[in-house]
Design a protein around this motif. Sequence first.
Motif, short mmCIF file in Angstrom:
data_model
loop_
_atom_site.label_atom_id
_atom_site.label_comp_id
_atom_site.label_asym_id
_atom_site.label_seq_id
_atom_site.Cartn_x
_atom_site.Cartn_y
_atom_site.Cartn_z
N GLN A 5 16.13 24.45 17.77
CA GLN A 5 15.52 23.18 18.14
C GLN A 5 14.08 23.34 18.64
OE1 GLN A 5 16.90 20.24 17.57
NE2 GLN A 5 18.73 21.25 16.75
N ARG A 6 13.53 24.54 18.50
CA ARG A 6 12.16 24.83 18.94
C ARG A 6 11.97 24.55 20.44
NH1 ARG A 6 8.48 22.42 13.93
NH2 ARG A 6 9.46 23.67 12.27
N ASN B 187 31.10 27.60 25.60
CA ASN B 187 30.25 28.30 24.65
C ASN B 187 28.88 27.62 24.61
OD1 ASN B 187 28.97 29.27 22.28
ND2 ASN B 187 30.93 29.75 21.33
N LEU B 188 27.83 28.37 24.96
CA LEU B 188 26.47 27.82 24.98
C LEU B 188 25.58 28.63 24.04
CD1 LEU B 188 24.19 26.02 26.04
CD2 LEU B 188 23.97 27.59 27.98
N SER B 189 25.03 27.94 23.04
CA SER B 189 24.12 28.60 22.10
C SER B 189 22.71 28.05 22.27
CB SER B 189 24.59 28.38 20.66
OG SER B 189 23.66 28.97 19.76
N LEU B 190 21.79 28.95 22.64
CA LEU B 190 20.37 28.62 22.75
C LEU B 190 19.56 29.49 21.78
CD1 LEU B 190 20.19 28.50 26.65
CD2 LEU B 190 20.14 26.54 25.10
N ALA B 191 20.21 29.94 20.73
CA ALA B 191 19.60 30.88 19.79
C ALA B 191 18.51 30.22 18.96
CB ALA B 191 20.67 31.46 18.87
N HIS B 192 17.60 31.07 18.46
CA HIS B 192 16.56 30.66 17.52
C HIS B 192 15.67 29.56 18.09
CE1 HIS B 192 18.91 33.02 14.74
NE2 HIS B 192 19.95 32.22 14.89
N ASN B 193 15.20 29.79 19.31
CA ASN B 193 14.25 28.88 19.95
C ASN B 193 13.04 29.68 20.41
OD1 ASN B 193 15.41 26.06 20.05
ND2 ASN B 193 17.13 27.18 20.94
N MET C 15 30.78 27.70 35.67
CA MET C 15 31.67 28.83 35.95
C MET C 15 32.73 29.03 34.88
SD MET C 15 32.05 28.52 40.09
CE MET C 15 32.36 26.76 40.07
N GLU C 16 32.82 28.10 33.93
CA GLU C 16 33.78 28.24 32.83
C GLU C 16 33.15 28.89 31.60
OE1 GLU C 16 36.98 27.49 33.14
OE2 GLU C 16 36.57 26.94 35.22
N LEU C 17 31.89 29.26 31.69
CA LEU C 17 31.17 29.79 30.53
C LEU C 17 31.77 31.11 30.06
CD1 LEU C 17 28.68 29.06 28.79
CD2 LEU C 17 27.35 30.59 30.25
N ARG C 18 32.06 31.18 28.76
CA ARG C 18 32.62 32.40 28.15
C ARG C 18 31.63 33.08 27.22
NH1 ARG C 18 36.58 29.22 30.77
NH2 ARG C 18 38.65 30.15 30.54
N VAL C 19 30.83 32.29 26.50
CA VAL C 19 29.92 32.84 25.50
C VAL C 19 28.52 32.29 25.75
CG1 VAL C 19 29.40 33.03 23.03
CG2 VAL C 19 31.79 32.99 23.81
N LEU C 20 27.53 33.19 25.80
CA LEU C 20 26.13 32.79 25.97
C LEU C 20 25.30 33.48 24.90
CD1 LEU C 20 23.86 31.36 27.48
CD2 LEU C 20 23.77 33.31 29.05
N ASP C 21 24.69 32.67 24.04
CA ASP C 21 23.90 33.19 22.92
C ASP C 21 22.43 32.84 23.16
OD1 ASP C 21 22.83 34.03 20.57
OD2 ASP C 21 24.16 32.87 19.26
N LEU C 22 21.62 33.86 23.45
CA LEU C 22 20.18 33.69 23.69
C LEU C 22 19.36 34.49 22.68
CD1 LEU C 22 20.15 33.87 27.58
CD2 LEU C 22 19.20 31.98 26.24
N ARG C 23 19.92 34.82 21.56
CA ARG C 23 19.21 35.66 20.59
C ARG C 23 18.03 34.93 19.97
NH1 ARG C 23 22.62 34.72 15.26
NH2 ARG C 23 24.04 33.15 16.10
#
Length: 318
Positions: free
Chosen positions: A74-75, A89-95, A109-117
């Motif tokens: 999403q730039r 599951n939170l994806s912030l990838a490709h920004n 506190m329920e977060l299992r997956v964090l994608d910051l690639r």
Amino acid sequence: MDTAPAPMGSLQHCCCQLPKMGDTWSQLPWPGSSCPTMLLVSLFLAAGVMHSDAGTSCPVLCTCHNQVVDCSSQRLFSVPPDLPRDTHNLSLAHNRIAAVPPGYLTCYMELRVLDLRNNSLMELPRGLFLHAKRLAHLDLSYNNLSHVPADMFQEAHGLVHIDLSHNPWLRRVHPQAFQGLVQLRDLDLSYGGLAFLSLEALEGLPGLVTLQIGGNPWVCGCTMEPLLKWLRNRIQRCMADSQLAECRGPPEVEGAPLFSLTEESFKACHLTLTLDDYLFIAFVGFVVSIASVATNFLLGITANCCHRWSKASEEEEI
């Protein structure tokens, strides 16, 4: 005396009261049949209250479904605020995110997956994962991280997979960077700028199964021997990208596969001198010093004789 009837639509004789945002179901008025308009208002506001309490608002430019928040591609230049509290599951990838504010994950506190690639991260704030105790998968690949400090994954003891690959400026991993991550199974450190990795950084990971370290400019000197010995002993149960891991130095082993080095390759690192060696060196040093003194003495005498001979020759000519 008769009282004039109230005009149509007037709330004068309606026993309902407007509900306030934040009222619970028990506090919301239940209008009678004489006030259908207020009944609808109550229901709409109650729905809003429940929506607010559940914390399910979705950030702009993101999609939210089944506790998955996707804000990828999403730039974005900054992380979105106010995520649903129950995000798994939170994806912030490709920004284009360059920084994550301190305490950003405190409420999730329920977060299992964090994608910051594939962002522009150079570092992460201290204590970012203090409250992310259920975080299992973390992807930080394709960023600009330069080092992994000792407290980077503090309290994130549930991590199973960490991807730090393709960080070309990653030069240093602190010996205690992964301390306490006893459940970690997959660690990817490939294609960075690592020339050295401390054994202490890995030996505290009893559950490690897959280790990727290829594509780094490893300097296979004496300081790398403990790590390579540890890897050779675990190679059967610790899968590694042995074909991609090569030495960039010193010159005598440049281009050699990292895992091809044996104890013989580090034989020079264990050379020790005995007492006889020290005595021999001392004797050689003494002889060399005596020879140097004698040589200087002879050179002095020769120079003096030449000077006298030259002077005598000049007097005879006169």
